[in-house]
Design an enzyme around this catalytic site. Structure first.
Site, mmCIF file in Angstrom:
data_model
loop_
_atom_site.group_PDB
_atom_site.id
_atom_site.type_symbol
_atom_site.label_atom_id
_atom_site.label_comp_id
_atom_site.label_asym_id
_atom_site.label_seq_id
_atom_site.Cartn_x
_atom_site.Cartn_y
_atom_site.Cartn_z
ATOM 1 N N SER A 25 0.846 -1.197 0.000
ATOM 2 C CA SER A 25 0.000 0.000 0.000
ATOM 3 C C SER A 25 0.883 1.250 0.000
ATOM 4 O O SER A 25 2.043 1.201 0.400
ATOM 5 C CB SER A 25 -0.886 0.019 1.242
ATOM 6 O OG SER A 25 -1.676 -1.144 1.269
ATOM 7 N N ASP A 79 6.312 -3.917 -1.432
ATOM 8 C CA ASP A 79 5.714 -2.844 -0.642
ATOM 9 C C ASP A 79 6.666 -1.651 -0.574
ATOM 10 O O ASP A 79 7.870 -1.786 -0.856
ATOM 11 C CB ASP A 79 5.390 -3.360 0.776
ATOM 12 C CG ASP A 79 4.232 -2.615 1.414
ATOM 13 O OD1 ASP A 79 3.839 -1.547 0.897
ATOM 14 O OD2 ASP A 79 3.711 -3.105 2.436
ATOM 15 N N GLY A 80 6.131 -0.525 -0.190
ATOM 16 C CA GLY A 80 6.953 0.660 0.037
ATOM 17 C C GLY A 80 7.359 0.732 1.498
ATOM 18 O O GLY A 80 7.093 -0.184 2.280
ATOM 19 N N LYS A 92 7.319 1.458 8.688
ATOM 20 C CA LYS A 92 6.195 1.558 7.764
ATOM 21 C C LYS A 92 4.972 2.100 8.505
ATOM 22 O O LYS A 92 5.012 2.288 9.697
ATOM 23 C CB LYS A 92 5.864 0.173 7.184
ATOM 24 C CG LYS A 92 6.875 -0.261 6.136
ATOM 25 C CD LYS A 92 6.493 -1.570 5.492
ATOM 26 C CE LYS A 92 5.111 -1.605 4.929
ATOM 27 N NZ LYS A 92 4.815 -0.579 3.912
ATOM 28 N N GLY A 93 3.902 2.323 7.728
ATOM 29 C CA GLY A 93 2.649 2.704 8.363
ATOM 30 C C GLY A 93 2.280 4.156 8.189
ATOM 31 O O GLY A 93 1.305 4.619 8.769
ATOM 32 N N GLY A 95 0.875 5.323 5.802
ATOM 33 C CA GLY A 95 -0.490 5.295 5.255
ATOM 34 C C GLY A 95 -1.464 4.577 6.180
ATOM 35 O O GLY A 95 -2.651 4.434 5.860
ATOM 36 N N GLU A 101 -0.199 -5.000 6.224
ATOM 37 C CA GLU A 101 1.093 -5.110 5.519
ATOM 38 C C GLU A 101 2.007 -6.115 6.226
ATOM 39 O O GLU A 101 2.692 -6.908 5.583
ATOM 40 C CB GLU A 101 1.772 -3.738 5.449
ATOM 41 C CG GLU A 101 1.063 -2.786 4.501
ATOM 42 C CD GLU A 101 1.580 -1.356 4.567
ATOM 43 O OE1 GLU A 101 1.461 -0.655 3.570
ATOM 44 O OE2 GLU A 101 2.087 -0.937 5.623
#
Ligand code: 5RP
Length: 216
Positions: A25, A79-80, A92-93, A95, A101
């Site tokens: 995402s 994933d990014g 991450k996170g 978003g 994820e």
């Protein structure tokens, strides 16, 4: 071609016919999904989404997706990330999709992280806070319990995760051991998951606009 597109195009080369592919995402992962959607391999793979938005985008570009519970494993996930440190620990996170994820990553045999070079940092967290997904029941109590570990936290405004929970963005006030911090946050009742993606096998693709470096 911008950095996101460059790294996403390079990532596509890792997919093999028949793969079950985890779909991340965020804007970089979305670029990847769009590129996969117009590639020859699109109809020879199935996707597992990490968010409602990546499911929707995958559907729009013609990628077949299946529920995570219907597969025994995921061959490879793309994933990014918000930050990646020298030891390839990942934050991450940004978003707010961190729990799904992480669930998808944990079921993946290979994990490819696509970033641009400005996301490489010495240690995480550098500029970004650590996002923590929290149940809304008892949220202020949970926040105080996280702060008691030595963090400054606030709830992300007007944001609800795909799981119906809240995101609490936290900054450590002192030096700390990442693993221990992660364990201590996760031990609090009401905490669902953190945006710290520590350890595990991974490949990090880094675009600087000219070339894509591979870090393992
Ligand atoms: C979403 C994420 C994203 O992967 C992360 O925020 C990076 O996003 P972008 O590619 O838009 O910079 O963890 O929860």
């Amino acid at each position: 071609m911008d950095k996101k597109e460059q790294v996403a195009r390079e990532a596509l080369k890792f997919i093999v016919q028949g793969n079950v592919v985890g779909l991340g995402s965020g804007t970089t992962a979305s670029r990847f999904i769009e590129i996969l959607g117009v590639s020859d391999i699109r109809d020879k793979i199935v996707g597992v989404s990490t968010s409602i938005s990546s499911s929707k985008l995958a559907r729009e570009v013609g990628i077949k997706t299946v529920d995570i519970d219907t597969v025994d494993w995921i061959d490879i996930t793309f994933d990014g990330a918000d930050e990646v440190d020298k030891n390839l620990n990942i934050l991450k996170g940004g978003g707010g999709m961190l729990t799904r994820e992480k669930k998808v990553r944990n079921k993946s045999r290979n994990y490819v992280v696509m970033i641009s070079d400005e996301k490489l940092v010495d240690t995480i967290p550098a500029k970004f806070p650590i996002p923590v997904e929290v149940l809304s029941f008892g949220k202020d109590t949970t926040l105080k319990e996280i702060e008691a570990i030595g963090m400054a936290c606030h709830f992300r405004e007007d944001f609800v995760t795909d799981n119906g929970n809240l995101i609490c963005d936290c900054k450590p006030l002192d030096k700390f051991d990442l693993q221990e911090l992660d364990h201590r946050i996760k031990a609090i009742t009401g905490v669902v998951e953190t945006g710290l993606f520590l350890g595990g096998k991974k490949t990090v693709l880094v675009s600087d606009g000219r070339q894509v470096r591979v870090l393992k």
